[in-house]
Design a protein around this motif. Structure first.
Motif, PDB file in Angstrom:
ATOM      1  N   TYR A  76      33.808 -53.057  11.275  1.00 55.92           N
ATOM      2  CA  TYR A  76      33.114 -52.031  10.508  1.00 55.92           C
ATOM      3  C   TYR A  76      31.698 -52.450  10.091  1.00 55.92           C
ATOM      4  O   TYR A  76      30.926 -51.626   9.585  1.00 55.92           O
ATOM      5  N   GLU A  82      32.775 -46.519  11.378  1.00 54.08           N
ATOM      6  CA  GLU A  82      33.149 -46.096  10.030  1.00 54.08           C
ATOM      7  C   GLU A  82      34.672 -46.104   9.895  1.00 54.08           C
ATOM      8  O   GLU A  82      35.348 -45.320  10.565  1.00 54.08           O
ATOM      9  N   GLY A  86      36.866 -45.068   4.120  1.00 57.20           N
ATOM     10  CA  GLY A  86      35.967 -46.123   3.669  1.00 57.20           C
ATOM     11  C   GLY A  86      36.694 -47.435   3.416  1.00 57.20           C
ATOM     12  O   GLY A  86      36.210 -48.303   2.678  1.00 57.20           O
TER      13      GLY A  86
END
Length: 287
Positions: A76, A82, A86
């Protein structure tokens, strides 16, 4: 090649797969190991649970050492990658700690399947050893090479450790204590949160196992209801230690180590000592 596989996974992402792999990846986390270890230790066989815990710890030590040597950044960190939600794991990428943990869990499930011929254990083991590493790639926490090496390492370590521990002539509690100075040295040179909590938990467990085996000798056999009650009571107290001491101790590496040291000691020695007297009548009736 490794990066293109991550990108391919990103192209097929959808909410259903995101949640499936996010939930699955937690089967390779420390909490899954703790739950499996205490269930084995409190309800099945203390010696077998010790074998599982020692193998897991050796695998974790190898993983921490290799990560410090290779220091590979996680996927990442690459432009355009992505992770779902998150979600970002700290530390280095190679080899995958979750993949190694899943390898030990999967091998243990398969070993128990061979002992008891319960088919569901075989399928659980296969699910863990395949889906958990795959989840790490899907979630962009690891490259495919990270998880492949992690699984291979853990299976080899598991095979070797299971055989080695079986040859310790019922003195495994003594040999285990020899690992503790190595963990102390590692903690001096490697300031890693996962290492500190793993070392704390294992040190507490190792010392607790020695004391329990030599001086307590709790018989884990009991009624099914009491087995469930033991796990519920034991885990609740462990959570009280884990979360309650956060209110007392600052969240720094040493105190994280201390909290898990207490949890390991509780699991290996404190809980069996309590169970020996709380469930004493039931054990006597069964005997």
């Amino acid at each position: 090649m490794d990066l293109s596989i991550i990108e391919a996974f990103q192209s097929i992402r959808n909410p259903l797969l995101d949640w499936f792999f996010y939930i699955s990846t937690n089967l390779g986390d420390q909490y899954a190991f703790i739950i499996v270890a205490v269930i084995l230790y409190w309800t099945y066989d203390k010696k077998y649970a010790h074998k599982f815990a020692l193998t897991f710890m050796i695998s974790a030590m190898v993983n921490s050492g290799l990560k410090e040597i290779f220091k590979r950044p996680r996927p990442y960190t690459e432009d355009g990658i992505e992770p779902p939600f998150g979600y970002e794991t700290t530390g280095y990428s190679f080899p995958s700690g979750h993949a190694q943990a899943s390898g030990v869990l999967g091998y243990t499930a398969y070993d128990l399947y061979k002992k008891h011929k319960m088919n569901w254990l075989k399928w659980v083991g296969l699910f863990i050893i395949i889906v958990v590493p795959l989840s790490r790639v899907y979630l962009a926490q690891h490259y495919l090479s990270d998880v492949l090496v992690g699984v291979m390492l853990s299976v080899l370590i598991s095979i070797g450790m299971f055989k080695l521990i079986d040859k310790m002539n019922d003195k495994e509690e003594i040999y285990t204590l020899f690992i503790l100075p190595v963990l102390v040295i590692l903690m001096i040179f490697v300031k890693n949160h996962d290492l500190y909590i793993a070392a704390g938990g294992f040190m507490g467990f190792a010392v607790g196992y020695f004391v329990e085996k030599r001086y307590i000798g709790y018989n884990v056999k009991n009624t099914n209801l009491n087995q469930v009650l033991k796990v519920i009571i034991g885990v609740i107290i462990a959570l009280v230690i884990k979360e309650g001491f956060k209110l007392i101790f600052p969240e720094v590496l040493f105190f994280d180590f201390l909290r898990y040291l207490l949890i390991g000691g509780w699991a290996a020695c404190g809980a069996p000592y309590m169970f020996k007297y709380v469930f004493k009548k039931n054990i006597q009736k069964e005997i």
